[in-house]
Write an enzyme that holds these catalytic residues in place. Structure first.
Site, PDB file in Angstrom:
ATOM      1  CE  LYS A 119      32.455 -20.513 -28.636  1.00 31.31           C
ATOM      2  NZ  LYS A 119      33.168 -21.656 -29.251  1.00 31.31           N
ATOM      3  CG  ASN A 142      34.808 -16.384 -26.290  1.00 27.27           C
ATOM      4  OD1 ASN A 142      35.757 -16.078 -25.580  1.00 27.27           O
ATOM      5  ND2 ASN A 142      34.889 -17.327 -27.215  1.00 27.27           N
ATOM      6  CG  HIS A 189      39.006 -25.253 -25.306  1.00 26.15           C
ATOM      7  ND1 HIS A 189      40.010 -24.390 -25.716  1.00 26.15           N
ATOM      8  CD2 HIS A 189      37.851 -24.801 -25.835  1.00 26.15           C
ATOM      9  CE1 HIS A 189      39.465 -23.433 -26.458  1.00 26.15           C
ATOM     10  NE2 HIS A 189      38.165 -23.673 -26.558  1.00 26.15           N
TER      11      HIS A 189
END
Length: 456
Positions: A119, A142, A189
């Site tokens: 990302k 983020n 996650h």
């Protein structure tokens, strides 16, 4: 969204929480912030909030704090199923995240990039590419700068290139990217999302509000991404390093090609990409798609890629000391990222693994550990779990701390070897963030160069 005299609660005092609180207060809201951390832990953040007349609650959430709020804005680190939030929902209170808040005020267009890995590199590259095309560009999310902090820096012609996480996408309502990118989806996650399906569904929400005039960019080599292609109303563009695509970017005979309804164009040679690893080829293909869809000239797209420098903490070359190369991939916070790091080197790797476990299965590393590593140095809270799952596939050195791991790896490594920090874990057991962990690794490596060589 009307904010004047509205009662707004901001939950979580990370960077995005502080930025949200200040933004809301500046627009006339009556703002309170609440965090489970102690006053001492938040002493750096509190003064600026109090100076702006923002109420601060620390050390836990009071029962009445969540009542009678017109809006609740939660930071990404706050679980959406936390008990106080469940109670607030039962009372009919509106709950959103900081990215959703930013999207409702951002005056221009949004490019949103998500995925399990890549990302930050892709967001940085795409942001530079759009800017090189002459468009007013802001980059954040983020990646470091909260999206809400970009609103006042933008105008109607601006493009915001945002890195967005699954945590941020869980709390969207009207968030609508002009270009939405999903790079890949692999288990991560799971300590928060609990199942891979729930995690993938959170990622897929990036397409939820798109219309036919928008674009979705997806990885044709990733099975979960392929399934997502049916979940958007936007025009789908694919990227692939393995095969040809109908619309999007792919590699053919060493050339990166972009194809749309108007035909096919050669953008550049894959060999001219300065970044290491096949995963970075995928990141470049996705960014090229964003650049071309944004209207950037192919020559500018090519130049941006050729001049791009690796992002800090992402397979970052640190130094060669006594013939041993050291690489910092502290951003490899899940198993798939560590796989990609290992695949970037043929052999002779001294791998530093460990940190805070995220519900991962480390046994999927075993074949690569067998063929490419000389030793694995385990650190942090996940060390025992890792050791139990990779036992017999690699030489294991229980190092406990990063400092011990660097020292022991440096002692064992021979000229031509690689010492690689690619931990497959979060950093929060021993460090403030993956950036903090990476910086400490680089500091430790730098001290090795100043030390006399030790006999092997």
């Amino acid at each position: 969204m009307e904010l004047i005299n509205k009662r707004v609660l901001v939950v979580g005092l990370g960077k995005s929480g502080v930025a949200s609180a200040l933004f809301l207060k500046a627009r006339g809201a009556r703002v309170t912030v609440s965090d489970t951390k102690s006053e001492d832990e938040l002493k750096a953040e509190i003064p600026a909030l109090l100076d702006h007349g923002i109420g601060v609650e620390t050390g836990g959430h009071g029962e009445r704090t969540f009542q009678e709020q017109d809006l609740i804005v939660i930071s990404p680190g706050v679980p959406v199923d936390a008990a106080p939030l469940a109670q607030a929902r039962a009372l009919g209170e509106k709950i959103i995240g900081e990215v959703e808040l930013a999207s409702q005020f951002f005056p221009g267009r949004i490019v949103a990039i998500t995925g399990s890995n890549g990302k930050t590199t892709t967001t940085t590259l795409a942001g530079q590419m759009v800017a090189a095309g002459g468009f007013p560009t802001v980059v954040g999310g983020n990646i470091g700068t909260p999206a809400i902090s970009l609103v006042d820096r933008a105008g109607p012609e601006s493009v915001a290139v945002l890195e967005v996480s699954s945590f941020q996408l869980e709390t969207i309502q009207a968030f609508r990217p002009w270009i939405a990118v999903v790079l890949n989806v692999t288990p991560d996650h799971l300590d928060r999302h609990r199942t891979f399906a729930a995690y993938a569904n959170a990622k897929a929400r990036i397409f939820e509000n798109q219309e036919r005039t928008d674009f979705a960019v997806l990885n044709a080599d990733d099975p979960t991404c392929v399934q997502m292609g049916a979940r958007t109303r936007a025009a789908v563009f694919w990227f692939s390093r393995k095969g040809e695509v109908r619309q999007g970017t792919h590699v053919q005979e060493g050339r990166i090609l972009f194809r749309d309804a108007e035909g096919q164009q050669e953008i550049m040679l894959a060999a001219d990409i300065p970044l290491k690893g096949s995963h970075n080829l995928e990141n470049v293909l996705a960014a090229v798609c964003v650049g071309m869809l944004s209207g950037v000239a192919p020559a500018r797209v090519r130049q941006t890629v050729q001049e791009f420098k690796a992002v800090e903490h992402r397979l970052e070359f640190v130094a060669t000391i006594r013939g041993v190369q050291y690489y910092n991939d502290s951003k490899a916070t899940n198993v798939d990222a560590t796989i990609k790091a290992l695949e970037s080197f043929p052999a002779n790797i001294h791998l530093i693994l460990g940190g805070k476990d995220k519900g991962s299965d480390y046994s999927v590393l075993n074949e690569l550990l067998r063929t490419r590593t000389k030793a694995v140095y385990t650190i942090g809270a996940a060390a025992a779990k890792i050791e139990s799952q990779v036992k017999g596939w690699a030489e294991i050195v229980h190092a406990e701390t990063l400092e011990n791991a660097v020292r022991l790896a440096a002692q064992a490594a021979q000229p031509g070897d690689i010492v690689l920090l690619a931990p497959a874990c979060a950093s929060f057991d021993q460090f403030r963030s993956y950036e903090h962990r990476g910086k400490k690794f680089k500091e430790m490596v730098s001290t090795l160069g100043a030390q006399p060589a030790t006999s092997k």
